[in-house]
Design an enzyme around this catalytic site. Structure first.
Site, PDB file in Angstrom:
ATOM      1  N   ASN A   1       0.872  -1.020  -0.106  1.00  0.00           N
ATOM      2  CA  ASN A   1       0.003  -0.182   0.209  1.00  0.00           C
ATOM      3  C   ASN A   1       1.278   1.286   0.417  1.00  0.00           C
ATOM      4  OD1 ASN A   1      -2.825  -1.983   0.565  1.00  0.00           O
ATOM      5  ND2 ASN A   1      -1.823  -1.990   2.232  1.00  0.00           N
TER       6      ASN A   1
ATOM      7  N   HIS B   1     -13.410  -2.677   7.035  1.00  0.00           N
ATOM      8  CA  HIS B   1     -12.221  -3.179   7.437  1.00  0.00           C
ATOM      9  C   HIS B   1     -12.143  -4.287   8.895  1.00  0.00           C
ATOM     10  CE1 HIS B   1      -7.924  -3.750   9.093  1.00  0.00           C
ATOM     11  NE2 HIS B   1      -8.296  -3.877   8.124  1.00  0.00           N
TER      12      HIS B   1
ATOM     13  N   GLU C   1     -16.088   2.843   4.794  1.00  0.00           N
ATOM     14  CA  GLU C   1     -14.130   3.172   4.556  1.00  0.00           C
ATOM     15  C   GLU C   1     -14.503   3.993   2.727  1.00  0.00           C
ATOM     16  OE1 GLU C   1     -11.758  -0.237   3.176  1.00  0.00           O
ATOM     17  OE2 GLU C   1     -12.815  -1.438   5.080  1.00  0.00           O
TER      18      GLU C   1
ATOM     19  N   SER D   1     -11.011  -1.554   0.559  1.00  0.00           N
ATOM     20  CA  SER D   1      -9.547  -2.373   0.756  1.00  0.00           C
ATOM     21  C   SER D   1      -9.176  -3.553  -0.195  1.00  0.00           C
ATOM     22  CB  SER D   1      -9.330  -2.251   2.880  1.00  0.00           C
ATOM     23  OG  SER D   1      -9.721  -3.177   2.635  1.00  0.00           O
TER      24      SER D   1
ATOM     25  N   ASP E   1     -13.141   5.600   7.485  1.00  0.00           N
ATOM     26  CA  ASP E   1     -11.791   4.855   7.686  1.00  0.00           C
ATOM     27  C   ASP E   1     -11.073   5.393   6.287  1.00  0.00           C
ATOM     28  OD1 ASP E   1      -9.612   3.609   7.138  1.00  0.00           O
ATOM     29  OD2 ASP E   1     -10.063   1.633   8.686  1.00  0.00           O
TER      30      ASP E   1
ATOM     31  N   HIS F   1      -7.377   4.316   2.726  1.00  0.00           N
ATOM     32  CA  HIS F   1      -6.872   3.456   1.902  1.00  0.00           C
ATOM     33  C   HIS F   1      -6.835   4.805   0.389  1.00  0.00           C
ATOM     34  CE1 HIS F   1      -5.754  -0.255   1.664  1.00  0.00           C
ATOM     35  NE2 HIS F   1      -6.607   0.048   3.191  1.00  0.00           N
TER      36      HIS F   1
ATOM     37  N   LYS G   1       0.261   3.611   4.802  1.00  0.00           N
ATOM     38  CA  LYS G   1      -0.250   3.507   3.328  1.00  0.00           C
ATOM     39  C   LYS G   1       0.425   4.633   2.455  1.00  0.00           C
ATOM     40  CE  LYS G   1      -3.772   0.531   5.463  1.00  0.00           C
ATOM     41  NZ  LYS G   1      -3.432  -0.922   5.641  1.00  0.00           N
TER      42      LYS G   1
HETATM   43  C1  PLP Z   1      -9.461   0.100   5.301  1.00  0.00           C
HETATM   44  C2  PLP Z   1      -8.634   0.246   6.022  1.00  0.00           C
HETATM   45  N1  PLP Z   1      -8.197   0.326   8.217  1.00  0.00           N
HETATM   46  C3  PLP Z   1      -7.254   0.674   8.737  1.00  0.00           C
HETATM   47  C4  PLP Z   1      -6.125  -0.942   8.840  1.00  0.00           C
HETATM   48  C5  PLP Z   1      -5.015  -1.059   9.985  1.00  0.00           C
HETATM   49  O1  PLP Z   1      -3.911   0.039   9.481  1.00  0.00           O
HETATM   50  P1  PLP Z   1      -2.979  -0.397  10.176  1.00  0.00           P
HETATM   51  O2  PLP Z   1      -2.183  -0.971   8.975  1.00  0.00           O
HETATM   52  O3  PLP Z   1      -2.352   1.161   9.981  1.00  0.00           O
HETATM   53  O4  PLP Z   1      -2.782  -0.726  10.986  1.00  0.00           O
HETATM   54  C6  PLP Z   1      -6.272  -0.858   7.194  1.00  0.00           C
HETATM   55  C7  PLP Z   1      -5.388  -1.992   7.609  1.00  0.00           C
HETATM   56  O5  PLP Z   1      -4.765  -3.028   6.452  1.00  0.00           O
HETATM   57  C8  PLP Z   1      -7.164  -1.084   6.257  1.00  0.00           C
HETATM   58  O6  PLP Z   1      -7.235  -1.337   5.138  1.00  0.00           O
END
Ligand code: PLP
Length: 382
Positions: free
Chosen positions: A37, A124, A170, A174, A199, A202, A232
């Site tokens: 990412n 997520h 989100e 993702s 969230d 991405h 990311k």
């Molecule tokens: C949509 C989403 N939220 C949260 C996370 C978690 O973030 P981090 O990798 O900083 O723990 C991810 C990572 O995989 C994600 O894709």
């Protein structure tokens, strides 16, 4: 009961996963990057390395040495939070050690007993983790279906729900690479006296003005909470949670993962500060990335004959777990680092390759990769 019998339970589970084509193993990174990412290639940039070296030189420690609430609250954390709040245009920002930790803290702490969390069906795992620890009720809504979110809230109200609804999405999904209808969801949350949690994992860094994400413009609203992860496009680690001052203050007082955990490394905070500056100072990276992303979307459609997401996350649906794993392994053997994503990370029967486009690859490598993928997918029959 012997200790060996205790271990056998885990072996049985792992064997079951193996049979279903779901056993996971750690595979070293190798070949052209089609799975990270690190969208803007910040992670290995000379500028971030120099920022970390200079932070070390001015005495910023590698470890915080304690919780933010105790001795671990370093000036780098506070400087980052102030700069991020100004950059994203939000009331206040809290820096967490990871996006996972931030989502868990947020959802386990802010929604109260009597509230309702309506979450997108594809949200997520870290949101699910937080919801499980929450005192609020929770229900899934069909992916990106504003009407389904509205109905869930109305049903809850009509059956006696008296608290506040929370909508969890989100901004860019993702595993599917598609966008959420943020404006409509923000209006829905407002109409029902609720909150919208976005969230941006991405989208941060790559979309919106200066890479401020799809929520740019919504962030100054009291009922909108936005998570920008730093691992990311920002190329570092941690997460910046933007919300009104009162909600941040509440998290500082009540979020167990914030209180009972060593603060993130001050060095990482210094690096994230630099990454935010890079978003503003180096717009060419985003322009190059936009061009590469459009090219990759077109190549996917031309070479594989399937429609593309439009974003940098390009899912190639395969369905069968075993076939997804075989195709990914053959691509890696040819020098393309592609990973298979299987249930439970994605819904049953939707195992896929998640191809991510980053500035770590060039146009020619993308073309070569999709040409080989078309051949290998045809050879690896369902
Ligand atoms: C949509 C989403 N939220 C949260 C996370 C978690 O973030 P981090 O990798 O900083 O723990 C991810 C990572 O995989 C994600 O894709």
């Amino acid at each position: 009961m012997t200790a060996a019998q205790g271990l056998a339970r885990y072996e049985t589970t792992l064997a079951g996963l193996e049979r279903k084509g779901r056993r996971r193993t750690l595979v070293a990174q190798a070949g052209a990057d089609f799975s990270s990412n690190d969208y803007l290639a910040f992670a290995g940039s000379a500028r971030l390395a120099a920022a970390i070296a200079s932070a070390l030189e001015r005495g910023v420690p590698a470890g915080a040495g304690g919780s933010r609430l105790l001795r671990g609250n370093h000036p780098e954390h506070e400087a980052l939070e102030a700069e991020a709040a100004a950059f994203f245009g939000t009331g206040r920002v809290l820096y967490f050690g990871s996006g996972y930790a931030a989502n868990t803290a947020l959802f386990s702490t802010l929604p109260q007993r009597g509230d309702l969390i309506v979450y997108d069906a594809l949200v997520h795992a870290s949101v699910h983790e937080g919801i499980q620890a929450s005192r609020a009720q929770a229900v899934a809504a069909a992916h990106n279906d504003v009407e389904a979110f509205a109905q869930a809230i109305e049903h809850w109200r009509s059956t006696g729900g008296t608290g506040h609804p929370w909508i969890a999405v989100e901004s860019l999904y993702s595993m599917d690479g598609d966008r959420a209808p943020l404006t409509e969801l923000a209006a829905l949350a407002e109409k029902h006296g609720g909150f919208l949690v976005i969230d941006e994992a991405h989208a941060t860094g790559v979309f919106g003005p200066d890479g401020r994400g799809f929520a740019a413009g919504l962030e100054n609203r009291a009922h909108v909470i936005v998570l920008h992860t730093c691992g990311k496009a920002l190329g570092v680690s941690g997460a910046l949670l933007g919300a009104s001052a009162v909600l941040c203050d509440y998290l500082v007082n009540r979020a167990r993962g914030f209180i009972y955990s060593t603060a993130p490394s001050p060095l990482m905070a210094a690096a994230v500060r630099e990454a935010l500056r890079m978003l503003v100072d180096e717009p060419q990276r985003r322009a190059d990335f936009d061009a590469l992303r459009s090219f990759a979307n077109a190549e996917l459609t031309t070479k594989l004959g399937i429609s593309s997401s439009g974003s940098q996350i390009l899912p190639v649906l395969i369905g069968d777990n075993g076939r997804a794993v075989r195709v990914a392994a053959r691509m890696r053997a040819e020098g393309f680092d592609i990973r298979a994503i299987r249930p439970p990370t994605v819904p049953e029967g939707t195992a896929r390759l998640r191809i991510a486009i980053t500035l770590n690859v060039d146009h020619a490598t993308i073309t070569h990769m999709f040409s080989r993928l078309a051949v290998i997918m045809a050879e690896e029959k369902p």
